[in-house]
Design a protein around this motif. Sequence first.
Motif, PDB file in Angstrom:
ATOM      1  N   TYR A 263       0.829  -1.201   0.000  1.00 57.26           N
ATOM      2  CA  TYR A 263       0.000   0.000   0.000  1.00 57.26           C
ATOM      3  C   TYR A 263       0.870   1.261   0.000  1.00 57.26           C
ATOM      4  CZ  TYR A 263       1.116   0.402   4.986  1.00 57.26           C
ATOM      5  OH  TYR A 263       1.773   0.536   6.186  1.00 57.26           O
ATOM      6  N   SER A 264       0.187   2.392  -0.193  1.00 53.97           N
ATOM      7  CA  SER A 264       0.844   3.702  -0.064  1.00 53.97           C
ATOM      8  C   SER A 264      -0.023   4.553   0.850  1.00 53.97           C
ATOM      9  CB  SER A 264       0.994   4.366  -1.434  1.00 53.97           C
ATOM     10  OG  SER A 264      -0.274   4.598  -2.015  1.00 53.97           O
ATOM     11  N   CYS A 265       0.572   5.572   1.439  1.00 50.64           N
ATOM     12  CA  CYS A 265      -0.245   6.466   2.266  1.00 50.64           C
ATOM     13  C   CYS A 265       0.219   7.906   2.100  1.00 50.64           C
ATOM     14  CB  CYS A 265      -0.261   6.041   3.730  1.00 50.64           C
ATOM     15  SG  CYS A 265       1.310   6.000   4.546  1.00 50.64           S
ATOM     16  N   LYS A 266      -0.785   8.765   2.110  1.00 48.25           N
ATOM     17  CA  LYS A 266      -0.555  10.205   2.037  1.00 48.25           C
ATOM     18  C   LYS A 266      -1.505  10.831   3.047  1.00 48.25           C
ATOM     19  CE  LYS A 266      -0.381  14.158  -1.050  1.00 48.25           C
ATOM     20  NZ  LYS A 266      -0.506  14.623  -2.436  1.00 48.25           N
ATOM     21  N   GLY A 267      -0.934  11.418   4.082  1.00 46.77           N
ATOM     22  CA  GLY A 267      -1.771  11.961   5.152  1.00 46.77           C
ATOM     23  C   GLY A 267      -2.542  10.838   5.813  1.00 46.77           C
ATOM     24  N   SER A 268      -3.865  10.973   5.873  1.00 47.48           N
ATOM     25  CA  SER A 268      -4.693   9.952   6.516  1.00 47.48           C
ATOM     26  C   SER A 268      -5.300   8.970   5.510  1.00 47.48           C
ATOM     27  CB  SER A 268      -5.804  10.615   7.336  1.00 47.48           C
ATOM     28  OG  SER A 268      -6.650  11.345   6.483  1.00 47.48           O
ATOM     29  N   THR A 269      -4.885   9.070   4.243  1.00 53.31           N
ATOM     30  CA  THR A 269      -5.431   8.200   3.211  1.00 53.31           C
ATOM     31  C   THR A 269      -4.461   7.065   2.898  1.00 53.31           C
ATOM     32  OG1 THR A 269      -6.630  10.048   2.237  1.00 53.31           O
ATOM     33  CG2 THR A 269      -6.318   8.113   0.852  1.00 53.31           C
TER      34      THR A 269
END
Length: 191
Positions: free
Chosen positions: A54-60
């Motif tokens: 997965y990847s994450c940016k901020g809370s997403t």
Amino acid sequence: MFLPTELECTECHGALDTDYRPSFVKVYTSEGVRNATSFHKKCKQCCIQYYESYSCKGSTVTYTEGCVQDKYILMSSKTAFETLYLRTISDLIEVAAVTFTSAAESYGVTHNMTFEKQRLEDAYFIYRLIQSSGNLVITRNPTSCRLDVEQACKEYLDGLHINSNEFIDHSCSVNGCAQGFVVADGIEKVS
């Protein structure tokens, strides 16, 4: 060892920097819990962090479609599940009507440990949503830092656009078909 395969940022196509400080991951398998290490990459421009599944940016958090084909799915920087074990859990819940509580307790007894029901529920629903919808976007609760899996399930169901009356109002000769019910977590719910 878990290491993302991305060579460039999927958003801006910029270079990714690898963080060589490992995270230590508990991997839940059908054979018991194993320990592993995980590394991630980061785009300096977009601030997206890339992990193996997965990847994450901020809370997403965005899980990639192909991760359900891998031997393991990294659920967070600290937790991974063997896909064979998740397939087994899916069969137990969907075919044998086993509850999450029973499945978690059975795993704990078999492997001489305490296993959180919530951890298993989250892994199951993430796994099944990725299988059903491909890439999966989930928001992380800023207070608890837990993924809002329940909201992701609701959004997925809303996206199906199923007219439930089509199924409820039909008539057929199958014994018991007229009684509408849903099985959730091994418990039959009559509607």
